[in-house]
Design a protein around this motif. Structure first.
Motif, short mmCIF file in Angstrom:
data_model
loop_
_atom_site.label_atom_id
_atom_site.label_comp_id
_atom_site.label_asym_id
_atom_site.label_seq_id
_atom_site.Cartn_x
_atom_site.Cartn_y
_atom_site.Cartn_z
N GLY A 1 0.80 -1.21 0.00
CA GLY A 1 0.00 0.00 0.00
C GLY A 1 0.84 1.26 0.00
O GLY A 1 2.07 1.23 -0.04
N PRO A 2 0.19 2.44 0.06
CA PRO A 2 0.89 3.71 -0.13
C PRO A 2 1.96 4.03 0.89
O PRO A 2 2.91 4.75 0.58
CB PRO A 2 -0.26 4.74 -0.03
CG PRO A 2 -1.49 3.98 -0.34
CD PRO A 2 -1.26 2.61 0.18
N MET B 1 -3.04 0.71 3.58
CA MET B 1 -4.13 1.57 3.13
C MET B 1 -5.32 1.51 4.08
O MET B 1 -6.17 2.41 4.09
CB MET B 1 -4.55 1.17 1.71
CG MET B 1 -5.53 2.13 1.04
SD MET B 1 -4.86 3.77 0.70
CE MET B 1 -6.08 4.81 1.47
N ASP C 1 -5.14 -2.04 -1.60
CA ASP C 1 -3.99 -1.12 -1.61
C ASP C 1 -4.31 0.24 -2.21
O ASP C 1 -3.48 1.15 -2.17
CB ASP C 1 -2.83 -1.74 -2.40
CG ASP C 1 -2.09 -2.79 -1.59
OD1 ASP C 1 -2.22 -2.78 -0.35
OD2 ASP C 1 -1.40 -3.62 -2.20
N SER C 2 -5.51 0.42 -2.77
CA SER C 2 -5.85 1.72 -3.35
C SER C 2 -7.33 2.00 -3.12
O SER C 2 -8.17 1.10 -3.25
CB SER C 2 -5.52 1.77 -4.85
OG SER C 2 -6.27 0.80 -5.56
N ASP D 1 -5.15 6.77 -1.83
CA ASP D 1 -3.79 6.27 -2.01
C ASP D 1 -2.89 7.30 -2.68
O ASP D 1 -1.66 7.15 -2.67
CB ASP D 1 -3.80 4.97 -2.83
CG ASP D 1 -4.56 5.11 -4.13
OD1 ASP D 1 -3.97 4.92 -5.20
OD2 ASP D 1 -5.77 5.42 -4.08
#
Length: 690
Positions: free
Chosen positions: A246-247, A364, A418-419, A460
């Motif tokens: 993730g970010p 995230m 993840d977004s 994200d």
């Protein structure tokens, strides 16, 4: 009375912070209830901002979350679209049964046993020390080793998930939340004096287990498979390599000497509740990770405010009484590795069908004391995850993916978490603030209810909180939520959506620190030792909506207590309930509630209760099972065919010692063993309906 066989027992009240045993408080959460709440923000309690006429009052009225009244875009007797819940159509939904529970309620008790209703039976499925991997040795309490524990079922057992694989086979996932070393090792005092092998054993006993089960004929009973290859069986511990995804992955806040790229971390800590995804993976949630770290007093000064907000000690003797994992692995010493704590407190995704896969910490979804992570699909098939932060005066969150789930495509779905956008909840009541004095009395309109909004924290790609980068929002999520004025709640724990209506329910376990002037419509009782249940209906019944209506259908406690409320149901016909913790649903839309703290508040063992939340029996709580002395009732999980209920009696005997055991369950020996139990109807009927 609940039924002719079960007269209601009036239960005496016992004062104890949080309702738990002293040992549970020490080992599970580092005595969190005995310290000041970490949330010292100036956020207004929403009762403080009542203006007499709310701008949203007509848009999302209180009745929107009551039975038979509509929310925005939802008809009075609405049936949500099939996409609203990914499990819609499973667990018996569509059988046309009324949402009423027909079992005989179990009497409150303090027995050192699991007790189930008439016509039901139960058996222990797996216990601490049972073999997980094929090469695991037999459990030997007197001669434990870390090498053996890494291959055996871990200590304590919180979240339970189960997937049936056909041919009477299934996979069981279990969280191993924490260890009680005083019940694991004779003569144990604390980590400062413990033998290093004992500390290594405790570290290996954390994490989770995947084990194969076999159904016993065609009943609802299951047993542990202890023969053959057992390909899927797996132990995950404090030392298992995991990916940060993730970010926030790779950000400076997550980099350490051992991991200069900030993308890989070893292990997970204090995994409490969890959830399952539509694509078949497990979401397991790190909760009270703060208590495993020492050396906070030596951390950089600019790191201390964030550490303190998460309950990590940053002054005084941080080593006294601690488990002292740092004696085995110095990464737990923040004076040497100040970023290590930032690498815990996440939702971890585990693939139970790939024993060689690396678990992923999904940044995230934010970093806080995650109690659960349960999934619902939006109407456009975007994935929505509901999460509670289990701390006094902390918040309720949800995540909405920006991509859509694709049925049957694991590769497409594996990156969905993840977004997207992370939100925190702000609730507003529809009654004047002066109607709430902490007594728990209903307002003049007869309902605890109002409207709410999901405040975006970040996507994200973009932060929506002034002064925070995306990574800072995701690593210091509590601080970001403080900044946007989220509503302080009474220990938000598990959140579950009904597979029948799509309504979302949150267990608010308790908050003995709430003063009368801090009471509000969503948290109406001061010194809230018994807890309550929150019900949410999102606008248009769409999980991706940013507006919602809410109500409090259940205010827990002894029915004779005037501060209790059971959705308006006759209180002479309900049982006492305290400290709601984990939630689940059966396929007919009945809410099942497990408790954590009844012995300290109602002088009765913790239990699994069930209650209809729709129809004329809404609020009629019954007790389905009670657990042994000192144990918390974890799980619960109802199988898709509704033939089995799994519960996990965690920390039996926590109020005793090896010299003077409070519990000898389940083996009748002086050392109790946390275990998972299956419960079924002896005549093969659906659980709860006979």
């Amino acid at each position: 009375m609940p039924d002719s066989a079960s007269p209601r027992r009036i239960l005496p009240l016992i004062s104890h912070p949080g309702g738990r045993s002293r040992a549970t408080c020490r080992f599970r959460c580092g005595d969190a209830c005995f310290h000041e709440a970490p949330n010292t923000s100036e956020n207004t309690y929403f009762g403080d901002i009542f203006s007499g006429v709310l701008s949203r009052r007509n848009a999302l009225r209180a009745g929107a979350v009551g039975a038979g009244v509509s929310a925005v875009g939802v008809s009075g007797a609405f049936t949500p679209a099939l996409a609203d819940s990914w499990w819609h159509g499973k667990k018996g939904h569509g059988r046309g049964r009324s949402p009423r529970l027909r079992f005989h309620s179990v009497d409150a008790n303090t027995d050192d046993a699991v007790t189930v209703p008439k016509h039901y039976d139960h058996r222990v499925v797996v216990r601490w020390g049972d073999p997980v991997t094929p090469d695991a040795p037999d459990f030997d309490f007197e001669n434990q080793t870390a090498e053996a524990q890494e291959k055996q079922f871990g200590y304590n057992c919180d979240y339970v998930a189960f997937t049936e694989m056909g041919n009477r086979r299934g996979l069981l996932w279990v969280n191993h939340e924490y260890t009680n070393e005083t019940l694991m090792f004779p003569g144990y005092t604390d980590g400062n004096e413990a033998d290093l092998e004992q500390i290594k054993i405790a570290m290996a006993a954390h994490g989770g287990s995947i084990v194969e089960l076999r159904r016993i004929w065609n009943s609802g009973a299951w047993r542990l498979v202890t023969w053959g290859w057992r390909y899927f069986n797996r132990r995950i511990t404090v030392n298992t390599p995991m990916e940060l995804s993730g970010p926030a992955a790779g950000d400076a806040l997550l980099r350490t000497e051992a991991d200069p790229d900030g993308v890989e971390v070893r292990g997970m800590l204090n995994n409490c509740a969890g959830g399952m995804t539509p694509w078949g993976t497990i979401l397991t949630c790190e909760e009270n990770f703060h208590q495993y770290f020492v050396g906070g007093e030596g951390a950089p000064e600019d790191a201390k405010p964030a550490l303190s907000r998460y309950g990590v000690p940053t002054s005084g003797d941080t080593r006294s009484g601690n488990r002292r994992f740092d004696r085995v692995d110095e990464r737990f010493d923040l004076s040497k590795h100040p970023n290590e704590a930032n690498r815990f407190g996440y939702v971890v995704e585990v693939d139970p069908f790939n024993p060689h896969s690396k678990p992923r910490k999904r940044t995230m979804l934010g970093r806080f004391k995650h109690e659960g992570a349960n999934v619902r699909l939006a109407k456009d098939r975007r994935v929505v995850v509901y999460m509670g932060d289990d701390e006094r005066f902390d918040y309720i969150y949800k995540f909405v993916s920006d991509k859509k789930m694709r049925w049957g495509s694991r590769r497409t779905n594996e990156g969905l978490l993840d977004s997207g956008t992370l939100y925190v909840a702000k609730l507003t009541g529809n009654s004047p603030a002066e109607e709430f004095d902490g007594s728990g009395a209903l307002p003049a309109d007869g309902e605890f209810d109002g409207s709410g909004v999901w405040i975006p924290l970040c996507s994200d790609k973009e932060s929506f909180v002034d002064g925070f980068t995306v990574a800072e929002v995701l690593v210091h999520t509590r601080l970001a939520a403080d900044a946007v004025g989220a509503t302080k709640m009474d220990r938000p724990e598990d959140m579950e959506a009904s597979p029948v209506t799509g309504k979302v329910y949150c267990a608010l376990t308790n908050n003995t620190a709430r003063s009368p002037e801090q009471a509000d419509e969503a948290n109406p009782r001061a010194n809230n030792k018994f807890g309550h249940i929150l019900e949410i209906v999102e606008e248009g019944n769409d999980a991706a909506a940013t507006d919602f209506g809410w109500s409090v259908p259940i205010v827990c406690g002894n029915p004779d207590d005037p501060s209790t409320y059971f959705a308006g149901y006759d209180k002479d016909k309900v049982v006492a309930i305290s400290c709601p913790d984990n939630l689940t649903f059966d396929g007919d839309g009945n809410l099942w509630i497990s408790t954590d703290g009844q012995p300290g508040t109602l002088d009765s063992n913790d239990a699994l209760h069930a209650v209809p939340v729709e129809g004329k029996h809404r609020g009629e709580i019954k007790t389905f099972a009670t657990v042994p002395q000192g144990a918390e009732c974890c799980g619960p999980f109802i199988t898709e065919d509704q033939k089995t209920v799994f519960i996990a009696p965690q920390h039996p005997g926590d109020g005793g010692s090896l010299d003077n055991p409070q519990s000898t369950w389940p083996d009748g020996k002086y050392y109790p063993r946390p275990s998972v139990v299956s419960i079924w109807h002896t005549r093969g009927r659906d659980v709860g309906h006979a």
